[in-house]
Design an enzyme around this catalytic site. Sequence first.
Site, PDB file in Angstrom:
ATOM      1  N   GLU A 137      -3.392  -2.609  -0.984  1.00 47.48           N
ATOM      2  CA  GLU A 137      -3.100  -1.352  -0.292  1.00 47.48           C
ATOM      3  C   GLU A 137      -2.213  -0.533  -1.216  1.00 47.48           C
ATOM      4  O   GLU A 137      -1.058  -0.907  -1.477  1.00 47.48           O
ATOM      5  CB  GLU A 137      -2.385  -1.621   1.030  1.00 47.48           C
ATOM      6  CG  GLU A 137      -1.904  -0.372   1.746  1.00 47.48           C
ATOM      7  CD  GLU A 137      -0.910  -0.683   2.854  1.00 47.48           C
ATOM      8  OE1 GLU A 137       0.013   0.131   3.057  1.00 47.48           O
ATOM      9  OE2 GLU A 137      -1.044  -1.732   3.510  1.00 47.48           O
TER      10      GLU A 137
ATOM     11  N   ARG B 149       3.018   6.863  -1.953  1.00 42.96           N
ATOM     12  CA  ARG B 149       4.440   7.122  -2.191  1.00 42.96           C
ATOM     13  C   ARG B 149       4.672   7.708  -3.581  1.00 42.96           C
ATOM     14  O   ARG B 149       5.817   7.975  -3.955  1.00 42.96           O
ATOM     15  CB  ARG B 149       5.251   5.836  -2.008  1.00 42.96           C
ATOM     16  CG  ARG B 149       5.189   5.291  -0.592  1.00 42.96           C
ATOM     17  CD  ARG B 149       6.072   4.084  -0.409  1.00 42.96           C
ATOM     18  NE  ARG B 149       5.908   3.507   0.927  1.00 42.96           N
ATOM     19  CZ  ARG B 149       6.600   2.474   1.380  1.00 42.96           C
ATOM     20  NH1 ARG B 149       7.507   1.908   0.599  1.00 42.96           N
ATOM     21  NH2 ARG B 149       6.382   2.012   2.594  1.00 42.96           N
TER      22      ARG B 149
ATOM     23  N   LYS C  28      -1.145  -1.871  12.518  1.00 47.35           N
ATOM     24  CA  LYS C  28      -0.063  -2.395  11.685  1.00 47.35           C
ATOM     25  C   LYS C  28       1.170  -2.583  12.570  1.00 47.35           C
ATOM     26  O   LYS C  28       1.511  -1.684  13.349  1.00 47.35           O
ATOM     27  CB  LYS C  28       0.219  -1.401  10.563  1.00 47.35           C
ATOM     28  CG  LYS C  28       1.466  -1.688   9.736  1.00 47.35           C
ATOM     29  CD  LYS C  28       1.599  -0.642   8.632  1.00 47.35           C
ATOM     30  CE  LYS C  28       2.860  -0.855   7.813  1.00 47.35           C
ATOM     31  NZ  LYS C  28       2.899   0.027   6.620  1.00 47.35           N
TER      32      LYS C  28
END
Length: 209
Positions: free
Chosen positions: A41, A45, A128
């Site tokens: 993943e 960012r 999640k």
Amino acid sequence: MREALERIGQLKLVPMVVLDRAELAGPFGDALVAGGLPIAEITFRTPTAADAIAALAKRGDLLVGAGTVLTVEQVDRAIDAGAAFLVSPGTNPRIVEHAQMHRMPMLPGVATPTDIELAMSLGLEAVKFFPAETMGGVGALKALAGPYPNMRFLPTGGITREKLPDYLKLPSVLACGGSWLAPRDKLAGGDFAAIRKLIEQAVKILGAR
């Protein structure tokens, strides 16, 4: 859409990665495959996230997703780059519905029963759980499995190699996310041998369950 989630469930562990330079994607992908965990993943960012996703997706031997997806624009960029799944820290109906419109699997973040019910109202069967350790970890997931027996969770946040087995024992856990598998400093420094070792150690834990 289910194929990506099924593959995540088979692999049981998702390295959560911050890549500061797109050129690191190639050797990082090699370390993943060599270590026996062909999935990652890549988080949005850094400005290079989409390029890194594209580089990994083109390989054909990895399942690559986009993480920290916070906007509709990032959904589009991830899809254009070839991401196979999306992950976000929270549940934003606008973002989830946009992903669903493109038939893109998405695991939005939840932390409370209210979050889970919002995700359910959007037709989601997997989410999640974040931040996992801060929100109660294994104990919290056990409690949430009672009223929500059909929801599957991808716990992330504070999970370590030592804590991994306890999470994976839970029937409600689809897989776990881990940032310890590819530390940002080792990636930036090009220490892919160390990353491969961390991955191999985690794969051994998966095999010993």
